[in-house]
Design an enzyme around this catalytic site. Structure first.
Site, PDB file in Angstrom:
ATOM      1  N   GLU A   1     -32.844  32.734 -25.882  1.00 32.03           N
ATOM      2  CA  GLU A   1     -34.068  33.234 -26.112  1.00 32.03           C
ATOM      3  C   GLU A   1     -34.415  32.212 -27.458  1.00 32.03           C
ATOM      4  O   GLU A   1     -34.083  31.743 -27.929  1.00 32.03           O
ATOM      5  CB  GLU A   1     -33.879  34.685 -26.941  1.00 32.03           C
ATOM      6  CG  GLU A   1     -33.462  35.880 -25.837  1.00 32.03           C
ATOM      7  CD  GLU A   1     -33.632  37.255 -26.281  1.00 32.03           C
ATOM      8  OE1 GLU A   1     -34.111  37.377 -27.511  1.00 32.03           O
ATOM      9  OE2 GLU A   1     -33.292  38.047 -25.610  1.00 32.03           O
TER      10      GLU A   1
ATOM     11  N   GLU B   1     -41.579  37.328 -21.278  1.00 29.01           N
ATOM     12  CA  GLU B   1     -41.329  38.828 -21.199  1.00 29.01           C
ATOM     13  C   GLU B   1     -42.617  38.980 -22.279  1.00 29.01           C
ATOM     14  O   GLU B   1     -42.874  38.765 -23.418  1.00 29.01           O
ATOM     15  CB  GLU B   1     -40.176  39.250 -21.867  1.00 29.01           C
ATOM     16  CG  GLU B   1     -39.902  40.502 -22.242  1.00 29.01           C
ATOM     17  CD  GLU B   1     -38.381  41.103 -22.344  1.00 29.01           C
ATOM     18  OE1 GLU B   1     -37.720  40.231 -22.318  1.00 29.01           O
ATOM     19  OE2 GLU B   1     -38.442  42.296 -22.550  1.00 29.01           O
TER      20      GLU B   1
ATOM     21  N   ASP C   1     -26.389  35.569 -20.113  1.00 31.31           N
ATOM     22  CA  ASP C   1     -27.262  35.581 -21.131  1.00 31.31           C
ATOM     23  C   ASP C   1     -26.285  35.315 -22.225  1.00 31.31           C
ATOM     24  O   ASP C   1     -25.585  35.935 -22.623  1.00 31.31           O
ATOM     25  CB  ASP C   1     -27.830  37.067 -21.226  1.00 31.31           C
ATOM     26  CG  ASP C   1     -29.283  37.063 -21.463  1.00 31.31           C
ATOM     27  OD1 ASP C   1     -29.741  36.212 -22.007  1.00 31.31           O
ATOM     28  OD2 ASP C   1     -29.900  38.289 -21.653  1.00 31.31           O
TER      29      ASP C   1
ATOM     30  N   ASP D   1     -27.919  40.474 -21.854  1.00 28.81           N
ATOM     31  CA  ASP D   1     -27.359  41.210 -22.930  1.00 28.81           C
ATOM     32  C   ASP D   1     -28.035  42.507 -23.183  1.00 28.81           C
ATOM     33  O   ASP D   1     -27.458  43.368 -23.947  1.00 28.81           O
ATOM     34  CB  ASP D   1     -27.581  40.327 -24.225  1.00 28.81           C
ATOM     35  CG  ASP D   1     -28.782  40.061 -24.295  1.00 28.81           C
ATOM     36  OD1 ASP D   1     -29.787  40.308 -23.498  1.00 28.81           O
ATOM     37  OD2 ASP D   1     -29.111  39.501 -25.646  1.00 28.81           O
ATOM     38  N   SER D   2     -28.850  42.816 -22.107  1.00 27.01           N
ATOM     39  CA  SER D   2     -29.366  44.289 -22.006  1.00 27.01           C
ATOM     40  C   SER D   2     -28.312  45.100 -21.503  1.00 27.01           C
ATOM     41  O   SER D   2     -28.479  46.609 -21.631  1.00 27.01           O
ATOM     42  CB  SER D   2     -30.652  44.437 -20.978  1.00 27.01           C
ATOM     43  OG  SER D   2     -30.081  43.953 -19.862  1.00 27.01           O
TER      44      SER D   2
HETATM   45  O1  KIV Z   1     -31.077  40.894 -20.745  1.00 25.38           O
HETATM   46  C1  KIV Z   1     -32.006  41.199 -19.991  1.00 25.38           C
HETATM   47  O2  KIV Z   1     -31.867  42.011 -19.213  1.00 25.38           O
HETATM   48  C2  KIV Z   1     -33.084  40.330 -20.103  1.00 25.38           C
HETATM   49  C3  KIV Z   1     -34.047  40.542 -19.080  1.00 25.38           C
HETATM   50  C4  KIV Z   1     -34.952  41.645 -19.376  1.00 25.38           C
HETATM   51  C5  KIV Z   1     -35.226  39.389 -18.854  1.00 25.38           C
HETATM   52  O3  KIV Z   1     -33.179  39.368 -20.846  1.00 25.38           O
END
Ligand code: KIV
Length: 292
Positions: free
Chosen positions: A122, A189, A91, A52-53
């Site tokens: 998460e 993290e 994610d 989700d980044s």
């Molecule tokens: O969304 C993401 O990229 C992440 C990683 C940084 C682990 O959750």
């Protein structure tokens, strides 16, 4: 020889990754948000995270909170069209696994129907029930502890977690609760290295670190960070292997200059009109057409 490096190699599976961890091999995961980044990373890494980044890296948001299931499905589908051999983890975005178990299962199941092999959520003990329900429905789950970006407001910013003894113990306890609930791996993290090492030693599932020191079973970094494509503040755990932003901008600058000077395109970069058509085109004048 195949044009696609991935089709000659077996697909990466969860049991395979867990065996590699037991054999002492370090696991490698990076993000992929579209077909281009998936093709780039797939031949190299063990796991592709459709993270989700994407919200902050590609979509211009300040954090991951605005990312929706529709956005995640769009990006996952693009990644899956490349038929990656790496294990694809999708994610779960904010609010897609917080409201009810039914909604959680529907959203996660939708990821698997689109081709992901696993989902990531998460949070610690409070997610154990959702993790159990997902695993019960044959949906493999990767946990994510420590600096969990979806908790940015609750944490008061993107801050290292687990420095105080009671926080460290809570994260350690959470890791065990998630393993008991059935997670096949955990992302750790933004926590101190010693805490990540203790979690890694005391679990039987792999830990994938990001800002969690060298003693995890593997490491993950955002692909755009590794390639130097992201701008602004980069946390100290990001190692950048290329100044990609500058390199790409230099190439674009050269192309723009060639357009402005007339050096682009050359004759070799254009299509020629056959001689007979050239004569007809040259003879054409407005209103001279015979068809009325
Ligand atoms: O969304 C993401 O990229 C992440 C990683 C940084 C682990 O959750």
């Amino acid at each position: 020889m195949s044009h696609h490096p991935s089709i000659d190699r077996p697909s990466v599976t969860i049991p395979m990754l867990q065996q590699r961890m037991r054999d002492g091999e370090r696991l490698v995961m990076t993000t992929a948000y579209d077909a281009m980044t998936a093709r780039l990373a797939d031949p190299i890494v063990d796991m592709l995270l459709v993270g989700d980044s994407v919200g902050n890296v590609c979509l211009g948001f300040d954090n991951t909170l605005p990312v929706s299931m529709a956005m995640m499905n769009h990006h996952l589908e693009a990644v899956m069209r490349t038929r990656p051999r790496a294990l694809v983890v999708a994610d779960m975005p904010y609010l897609s696994y917080h409201l009810s178990l039914d909604e959680t299962l529907c959203n996660a199941g939708g990821f698997l129907k689109r081709g992901a092999a696993a989902v990531k959520v998460e949070g610690g003990a409070k997610r154990a029930e959702a993790v159990r329900a997902l695993v019960e429905c044959e949906i493999p789950v990767m946990g994510h502890l420590g600096l969990t970006p979806q908790s940015v407001h609750a944490m008061g910013g993107f801050k290292v977690q687990g420095r105080a003894a009671e926080d460290a113990i809570r994260i350690l306890d959470d890791a065990h609760r998630l393993e008991e609930a059935g997670c096949f791996a955990l992302v750790l993290e933004g926590i101190p290295s010693e805490l990540a090492a203790k979690i890694t030693q005391s679990l039987s599932i792999p830990t994938i670190g990001i800002g969690a020191g060298p003693d995890c079973s593997g490491q993950v970094l955002v692909l755009h960070d590794v390639l130097g494509l992201t701008q602004g503040h980069r946390p100290k755990f990001v190692r950048t292997y290329l100044d990609g932003f500058t390199v790409l901008q230099q190439a674009l600058t050269r192309w723009a200059a060639d357009v402005r000077s007339g050096a682009f395109p050359s004759a070799a970069e254009a299509y020629a009109l056959p001689a007979d058509a050239q004569a007809a085109v040259a003879a054409w004048t407005p209103h001279a057409s015979t068809s009325s």
